[in-house]
Design a protein around this motif. Structure first.
Motif, mmCIF file in Angstrom:
data_model
loop_
_atom_site.group_PDB
_atom_site.id
_atom_site.type_symbol
_atom_site.label_atom_id
_atom_site.label_comp_id
_atom_site.label_asym_id
_atom_site.label_seq_id
_atom_site.Cartn_x
_atom_site.Cartn_y
_atom_site.Cartn_z
ATOM 1 N N VAL A 39 0.955 -1.488 -0.188
ATOM 2 C CA VAL A 39 -0.142 -0.300 -0.345
ATOM 3 C C VAL A 39 0.860 1.017 0.004
ATOM 4 O O VAL A 39 1.898 0.864 0.701
ATOM 5 C CB VAL A 39 -0.700 0.108 1.055
ATOM 6 C CG1 VAL A 39 -1.597 1.143 1.229
ATOM 7 C CG2 VAL A 39 -1.624 -1.261 1.097
ATOM 8 N N ARG A 40 0.258 2.179 -0.782
ATOM 9 C CA ARG A 40 1.099 3.167 -0.657
ATOM 10 C C ARG A 40 1.936 3.985 0.496
ATOM 11 O O ARG A 40 1.015 4.037 1.586
ATOM 12 C CB ARG A 40 0.532 4.333 -1.633
ATOM 13 C CG ARG A 40 1.590 5.934 -2.195
ATOM 14 C CD ARG A 40 0.706 7.191 -2.277
ATOM 15 N NE ARG A 40 -0.565 6.451 -3.359
ATOM 16 C CZ ARG A 40 -1.960 6.146 -3.911
ATOM 17 N NH1 ARG A 40 -2.235 7.814 -3.255
ATOM 18 N NH2 ARG A 40 -2.668 6.125 -4.763
ATOM 19 N N GLY A 63 3.026 2.471 -4.213
ATOM 20 C CA GLY A 63 1.918 1.382 -3.501
ATOM 21 C C GLY A 63 0.553 1.708 -4.493
ATOM 22 O O GLY A 63 0.162 1.840 -4.562
ATOM 23 N N VAL A 64 0.067 0.754 -3.820
ATOM 24 C CA VAL A 64 -1.372 0.593 -4.104
ATOM 25 C C VAL A 64 -2.513 1.922 -3.141
ATOM 26 O O VAL A 64 -2.181 2.322 -2.017
ATOM 27 C CB VAL A 64 -2.727 -0.956 -3.277
ATOM 28 C CG1 VAL A 64 -3.653 -0.629 -3.449
ATOM 29 C CG2 VAL A 64 -2.382 -1.767 -4.005
ATOM 30 N N LEU A 107 1.667 -2.447 6.390
ATOM 31 C CA LEU A 107 3.292 -3.315 6.034
ATOM 32 C C LEU A 107 4.184 -1.867 5.547
ATOM 33 O O LEU A 107 3.835 -1.518 3.855
ATOM 34 C CB LEU A 107 3.092 -4.220 5.653
ATOM 35 C CG LEU A 107 4.519 -5.577 5.462
ATOM 36 C CD1 LEU A 107 4.593 -5.628 6.934
ATOM 37 C CD2 LEU A 107 4.862 -6.415 4.635
ATOM 38 N N ASP A 108 5.634 -1.629 5.706
ATOM 39 C CA ASP A 108 6.116 -0.320 5.377
ATOM 40 C C ASP A 108 8.331 -0.725 5.468
ATOM 41 O O ASP A 108 8.278 -0.235 6.800
ATOM 42 C CB ASP A 108 6.196 0.876 6.106
ATOM 43 C CG ASP A 108 6.644 2.042 4.946
ATOM 44 O OD1 ASP A 108 7.533 1.871 3.764
ATOM 45 O OD2 ASP A 108 6.875 3.457 4.976
ATOM 46 N N SER A 135 -1.259 -11.420 -5.776
ATOM 47 C CA SER A 135 -2.345 -11.117 -4.186
ATOM 48 C C SER A 135 -0.897 -10.087 -4.467
ATOM 49 O O SER A 135 -0.580 -8.949 -3.531
ATOM 50 C CB SER A 135 -1.729 -11.894 -3.640
ATOM 51 O OG SER A 135 -3.093 -12.677 -3.937
ATOM 52 N N ALA A 136 0.591 -10.699 -4.542
ATOM 53 C CA ALA A 136 1.979 -9.227 -4.904
ATOM 54 C C ALA A 136 2.919 -9.335 -5.284
ATOM 55 O O ALA A 136 3.714 -10.657 -5.785
ATOM 56 C CB ALA A 136 2.296 -10.340 -3.377
ATOM 57 N N PRO A 137 2.152 -8.510 -6.562
ATOM 58 C CA PRO A 137 2.786 -8.753 -7.627
ATOM 59 C C PRO A 137 5.079 -8.193 -7.580
ATOM 60 O O PRO A 137 4.864 -8.180 -6.499
ATOM 61 C CB PRO A 137 2.886 -7.335 -8.803
ATOM 62 C CG PRO A 137 0.977 -6.646 -7.679
ATOM 63 C CD PRO A 137 1.481 -7.697 -6.304
#
Length: 294
Positions: free
Chosen positions: A130-131, A138-139, A206-207, A229-231
């Motif tokens: 995620v961004r 990210g998304v 998560l980062d 799911s996790a490119p």
């Protein structure tokens, strides 16, 4: 049944411990929504071959207690390290899938290498999806919130609708049986709504990009070309670039569920990785395996 208490808050956590006590140690951290059962195609053959295979049911998952709190990466990593302490494990290979990769990485960066010799990251969502400051491409968080609403409204339908993408089941050789799919969804649904939404929050937050260059053990990164799911480019390839001593193995046609669709290859790669590390450490390996070839 084997249990121990979380060093954070005393939550009762379940684990399995299979194989000979003196074998090379592999510790498994599962994906979101499921417990140790997801690793059956790795744990059984490895334990039969002489490896000590330990797998944790994270809080709220499997047979562990389900508290309201503790769904943050530091707490989950402390729970995992508590298992290493409880069993006094040494020279362990930590193996994580999906969000489990975040747990094993944070366990290492938070607690050091006294008990951990190497990591294997399988279809990981690390360093983040995620961004965020560490993942600026990210998304969109708004898309995540919208998906959370769908998930909360009907978790069962959400799991069923994602089966094809999870296994990349539209690709040749990736067709799990309907019986296995029902079984896996049943495991997911057995994780209650609090734990399920809690672990989704951990994934969304998560980062880890900033801490990966400090990882100072060998790391095997296994990822599929068709993991939606996790490119691959955003996760596995990025981790392999950021971790100094890493090896990336890419599975053609592999989806997020490659622990099933590519089970034999994954088990062989994990076994060779553990054996190569044990040879470097001067420890006994399991039964004879093919040489590790990065």
């Amino acid at each position: 049944m084997p249990y121990y208490d979380s060093p954070v808050d005393g939550t009762r956590l379940h684990y399995v411990d299979h194989g000979p006590a003196d074998g090379p140690v592999a510790v498994f951290a599962a994906s979101a929504y499921v417990g140790h059962e997801m690793w059956e195609y790795q744990i059984l053959p490895l334990a039969e071959a002489g490896y000590r295979c330990v797998a944790l049911d994270r809080r709220g998952h499997g047979r562990s207690e389900s508290p309201w709190s503790g769904f943050d990466l530091d707490t989950l990593a402390d729970d995992l390290h508590g298992l290493l302490d409880h069993l006094d494990l040494r020279e362990a290979t930590l193996i994580g899938h999906s969000i489990g990769t975040g747990e094993v990485l944070r366990c290492l960066t938070r607690h050091g290498t006294a008990r951990v010799a190497r990591l294997a990251l399988v279809a990981g969502v690390s360093p983040g999806l995620v961004r965020s400051p560490g993942t600026p491409d990210g998304v969109d968080p708004e898309a995540v919130r919208a998906d959370d609403e769908v998930f909360r409204r009907d978790r069962a339908a959400w799991f069923v609708s994602g089966v094809d993408a999870f296994f990349a089941a539209h690709l040749p050789g990736n067709e799990p049986s309907p019986e296995y799919v029902r079984y896996l969804i049943g495991l997911c649904m057995a994780t209650g709504p609090r734990a399920a939404t809690g672990i989704r929050g951990v994934v969304a937050a998560l980062d880890m990009a900033a801490e990966l260059p400090a990882v100072n053990v060998p790391v095997l990164v296994v990822h599929g070309t068709d993991d939606t799911s996790a490119p691959l480019a955003r996760t596995g390839e990025r981790v392999a670039r950021l971790v100094p001593d890493s090896t990336l193995k890419v599975y053609e046609r592999g989806g997020h569920g490659l622990f099933v669709t590519h089970a034999e290859r994954l088990t062989a790669d994990l076994r060779a990785f553990i054996d190569a590390g044990a040879a470097r450490d001067g420890a006994p390996a399991g039964a004879k395996a093919d040489a590790w070839t990065p």
